[in-house]
Design a protein around this motif. Structure first.
Motif, PDB file in Angstrom:
ATOM      1  N   LYS A  77     -17.512  -8.957   7.348  1.00 15.53           N
ATOM      2  CA  LYS A  77     -17.869  -7.826   8.207  1.00 15.53           C
ATOM      3  C   LYS A  77     -19.125  -7.121   7.699  1.00 15.53           C
ATOM      4  N   ALA A  78     -19.250  -6.995   6.382  1.00 15.36           N
ATOM      5  CA  ALA A  78     -20.425  -6.348   5.811  1.00 15.36           C
ATOM      6  C   ALA A  78     -21.690  -7.164   6.087  1.00 15.36           C
ATOM      7  N   LEU A  79     -21.604  -8.480   5.913  1.00 22.74           N
ATOM      8  CA  LEU A  79     -22.763  -9.339   6.165  1.00 22.74           C
ATOM      9  C   LEU A  79     -23.149  -9.319   7.642  1.00 22.74           C
ATOM     10  N   ASN A  80     -22.157  -9.302   8.530  1.00 22.88           N
ATOM     11  CA  ASN A  80     -22.450  -9.216   9.967  1.00 22.88           C
ATOM     12  C   ASN A  80     -23.169  -7.907  10.291  1.00 22.88           C
ATOM     13  N   ALA A  81     -22.742  -6.824   9.658  1.00 22.38           N
ATOM     14  CA  ALA A  81     -23.389  -5.537   9.890  1.00 22.38           C
ATOM     15  C   ALA A  81     -24.832  -5.555   9.403  1.00 22.38           C
ATOM     16  N   ILE A  82     -25.082  -6.213   8.276  1.00 21.30           N
ATOM     17  CA  ILE A  82     -26.445  -6.303   7.753  1.00 21.30           C
ATOM     18  C   ILE A  82     -27.331  -7.123   8.684  1.00 21.30           C
ATOM     19  N   VAL A  83     -26.785  -8.184   9.274  1.00 24.36           N
ATOM     20  CA  VAL A  83     -27.549  -8.984  10.244  1.00 24.36           C
ATOM     21  C   VAL A  83     -27.974  -8.119  11.432  1.00 24.36           C
ATOM     22  N   VAL A  84     -27.043  -7.306  11.922  1.00 19.70           N
ATOM     23  CA  VAL A  84     -27.372  -6.414  13.042  1.00 19.70           C
ATOM     24  C   VAL A  84     -28.445  -5.411  12.621  1.00 19.70           C
ATOM     25  N   LEU A  85     -28.292  -4.833  11.448  1.00 17.26           N
ATOM     26  CA  LEU A  85     -29.284  -3.873  10.959  1.00 17.26           C
ATOM     27  C   LEU A  85     -30.646  -4.529  10.819  1.00 17.26           C
ATOM     28  N   ASP A  86     -30.664  -5.736  10.301  1.00 16.31           N
ATOM     29  CA  ASP A  86     -31.939  -6.470  10.164  1.00 16.31           C
ATOM     30  C   ASP A  86     -32.610  -6.658  11.520  1.00 16.31           C
ATOM     31  N   SER A  87     -31.807  -6.953  12.532  1.00 17.51           N
ATOM     32  CA  SER A  87     -32.369  -7.213  13.866  1.00 17.51           C
ATOM     33  C   SER A  87     -33.032  -5.973  14.455  1.00 17.51           C
TER      34      SER A  87
END
Length: 253
Positions: free
Chosen positions: A238-248
């Motif tokens: 979940k944390a990595l998915n959130a970071i992907v969204v933030l990166d986008s």
């Protein structure tokens, strides 16, 4: 492995002596790993003030359904002078995002702990809207977070048979909850993002509220610190998915 001095110091400041805990007696190795990472690494990296740390971890454990940890954090929050009204508002604010069925369990648990700690119930009312103005006030909040142009575009592009969702969002999600006193708007929007990241499987909503937080002056660094603090409670996927969204949203090509 032993508890590091830093992790032990932070943990005991919040929760009391480690020697008194059943978990360290029965599962010392697990407990040591957990505390060393949660307070010696994750907490240190996030570098959040005490109140914000309790607010987001209470919100996260509520969203994931962690009643035991929620109770432990709640007692520690009160011990560390977090306002009971703010704690109640965390629970209320979660309702549109995780649903009444789960919230009821945590509201009941909170009330039991408050009574145990001699906190008088009910707490002072924080509501600010009426049946006649809740939709209008809620839409004003949506415009503040997401921008009036974006909200108008969303409403105008919604097929007629789904228009009830927009009405519900304005009147209930934002009108009934975001307009309440007890927490400021920036904190409410941050807590919403915490619920959604912690739930998992809500990528579109995470993206929308990640942007909402950016619009409310949360920086990329601020949001990375929040994610860092949540990792022990939600896990890496979940944390990595959130970071992907933030990166986008924040990384430029």
């Amino acid at each position: 492995m032993q508890l590091t001095q830093k992790a032990k110091e932070i943990f005991e400041k919040f929760f009391g002596k480690t020697e008194n805990l059943t978990l360290i007696q029965n599962d010392k190795e697990y407990f040591t790993n957990h505390i060393n990472f949660t307070f010696g690494e994750s907490f240190v990296k996030a570098n959040l003030d005490k109140e914000k740390y309790f607010l987001i971890t209470l919100a996260s454990t509520l969203a994931v359904g962690g009643k035991i940890e929620f109770g432990i954090l709640l007692k520690a929050a009160i011990k560390n002078e977090v306002d009971p009204i703010k704690i109640k508002e965390i629970i209320y604010q979660a309702t549109p995002y995780i649903g009444f069925a789960r919230v009821l369990d945590f509201l009941s648990l909170c009330n039991d702990i408050f009574k145990e700690l001699n906190i008088t119930l009910p707490l002072k009312s924080q509501g600010t809207t009426t049946k006649s103005n809740r939709k209008t006030k809620g839409k004003e909040i949506q415009n503040m977070i997401f921008g009036e142009v974006n909200i108008t575009k969303m409403i105008e592009s919604t097929p007629k048979d789904k228009s009830f969702i927009n009405d519900f969002l304005s009147a209930n999600c934002f009108g009934d909850y975001y307009t309440r006193n007890g927490l400021d708007l920036k904190t409410r929007e941050l807590l919403t993002l915490v619920y959604l990241i912690s739930l998992g499987g809500a990528d579109n909503q995470v993206k929308a509220h990640m942007q909402g937080n950016i619009n409310m002056s949360q920086s990329r660094e601020d949001l990375l610190d929040i994610i860092a603090a949540l990792i022990p409670y939600i896990g890496y996927p979940k944390a990595l998915n959130a970071i992907v969204v933030l990166d986008s949203l924040t990384l430029k090509a």
